[in-house]
Write an enzyme that holds these catalytic residues in place. Structure first.
Site, PDB file in Angstrom:
ATOM      1  N   HIS A   1      -0.853  -5.782   2.490  1.00 54.70           N
ATOM      2  CA  HIS A   1      -2.058  -6.601   2.565  1.00 54.70           C
ATOM      3  C   HIS A   1      -1.734  -8.012   2.071  1.00 54.70           C
ATOM      4  O   HIS A   1      -1.037  -8.165   1.068  1.00 54.70           O
ATOM      5  CB  HIS A   1      -3.180  -6.018   1.674  1.00 54.70           C
ATOM      6  CG  HIS A   1      -4.165  -5.210   2.435  1.00 54.70           C
ATOM      7  ND1 HIS A   1      -4.446  -3.889   2.128  1.00 54.70           N
ATOM      8  CD2 HIS A   1      -4.959  -5.525   3.499  1.00 54.70           C
ATOM      9  CE1 HIS A   1      -5.368  -3.441   2.965  1.00 54.70           C
ATOM     10  NE2 HIS A   1      -5.685  -4.412   3.805  1.00 54.70           N
TER      11      HIS A   1
ATOM     12  N   GLU B   1       0.840  -1.191   0.000  1.00 58.93           N
ATOM     13  CA  GLU B   1       0.000   0.000   0.000  1.00 58.93           C
ATOM     14  C   GLU B   1       0.880   1.247   0.000  1.00 58.93           C
ATOM     15  O   GLU B   1       1.762   1.389   0.844  1.00 58.93           O
ATOM     16  CB  GLU B   1      -0.929   0.007   1.218  1.00 58.93           C
ATOM     17  CG  GLU B   1      -1.885  -1.174   1.285  1.00 58.93           C
ATOM     18  CD  GLU B   1      -2.966  -1.170   0.217  1.00 58.93           C
ATOM     19  OE1 GLU B   1      -3.133  -0.135  -0.471  1.00 58.93           O
ATOM     20  OE2 GLU B   1      -3.654  -2.198   0.071  1.00 58.93           O
TER      21      GLU B   1
ATOM     22  N   CYS C   1      -7.375  -1.393   8.563  1.00 68.22           N
ATOM     23  CA  CYS C   1      -6.053  -1.410   7.921  1.00 68.22           C
ATOM     24  C   CYS C   1      -5.641   0.007   7.530  1.00 68.22           C
ATOM     25  O   CYS C   1      -4.575   0.484   7.908  1.00 68.22           O
ATOM     26  CB  CYS C   1      -6.061  -2.310   6.683  1.00 68.22           C
ATOM     27  SG  CYS C   1      -6.186  -4.065   7.073  1.00 68.22           S
TER      28      CYS C   1
END
Length: 183
Positions: free
Chosen positions: A157, A74, A138
Site C-alpha cells: 500500500h 501487507e 486491494c
C-alpha cells in the site's frame, strides 16, 4: 497498480508502478505492469488470467490507501467482509472472494525481513507492516492472487501522492522492496 476510484481521481499506486517501470528491476527480472480496474468482477477474471499468461515467480500488487502515511507491506489477504461498492456499483453477493476458501492466506514472503532490510537502506521513505489490507478491492485482489498462487503474491500500500511522498520516492521504494522480495 489500480485505476482511479472515489476521491482518487489519480491513483498513486498506478503512478508509483509507472515510476517503477521507468526505473526497472535487475537485468534477470522480467517486469510486467498492469493497471487493474477497481471492479470485483474484472479482478476475478484478470488475476487468474495474468497468472496463467506469465507463470510468474511473484506478483506484487500495489494499491493506494487514503489513510496511509507510510509504504505498507501487507502480510495477508482476507476472504470475507467485502461490502463496499466498486466503480461499477457492484459488490459480491457472498461478500467473499472465493466460496469455501480459507479465511486468510499469508504471503510466503517474509514481510518483516523485507521491511527491516529496506528500512536499513536509508531510503527517504518509511516502510511498515500491516495484517489488514482493508476489505475493499486491494484486499480482494490480494486474496484472489494469493489463492491462485499458493501464497506467491505480495501487496504494497502506498499513500496518496504528496502525502508525504513524490511519485519518484514511491517508485524507488517499490524497486527496493521488490528486489528485496526476490532475494
Amino acid at each position: 497498480g489500480f485505476g482511479p476510484f472515489g476521491e482518487h481521481a489519480v491513483n498513486a499506486s498506478w503512478i508509483a508502478v509507472q515510476e517503477l517501470e521507468k526505473l526497472g528491476l535487475r537485468d534477470d527480472v522480467d517486469l510486467h505492469v498492469y493497471e487493474v480496474p477497481v471492479e470485483y468482477q474484472t479482478v476475478q477474471r484478470l488475476i487468474p488470467a495474468l497468472w496463467k499468461k506469465h507463470s510468474p515467480q511473484l506478483v506484487v500488487h500495489v494499491g493506494v490507501s487514503g489513510m496511509a502515511t507510510t509504504v505498507t507491506l501487507e502480510k495477508c489477504g482476507h476472504n470475507v467482509g467485502y461490502k463496499g461498492l466498486d466503480n461499477c456499483r457492484f459488490c459480491p453477493g457472498s461478500q467473499c472472494c472465493v466460496e469455501g476458501g480459507p479465511e486468510c492466506i499469508d504471503s510466503i514472503i517474509d514481510m518483516d525481513t523485507v521491511c527491516k532490510r529496506v528500512s536499513a537502506l536509508g531510503l527517504d521513505v518509511t516502510v511498515t507492516i500491516s495484517k489488514d489490507a482493508g476489505r475493499y478491492l486491494c484486499d480482494f485482489t490480494y486474496y484472489t492472487s494469493l489463492y491462485q498462487s499458493r501464497g506467491r503474491s505480495a501487496f504494497v500500500h502506498v499513500p496518496p501522492l504528496g502525502k508525504p511522498y513524490t511519485a519518484e520516492q514511491l517508485g524507488r521504494a517499490l524497486q527496493a522492496i521488490i528486489e528485496e522480495m526476490l532475494d
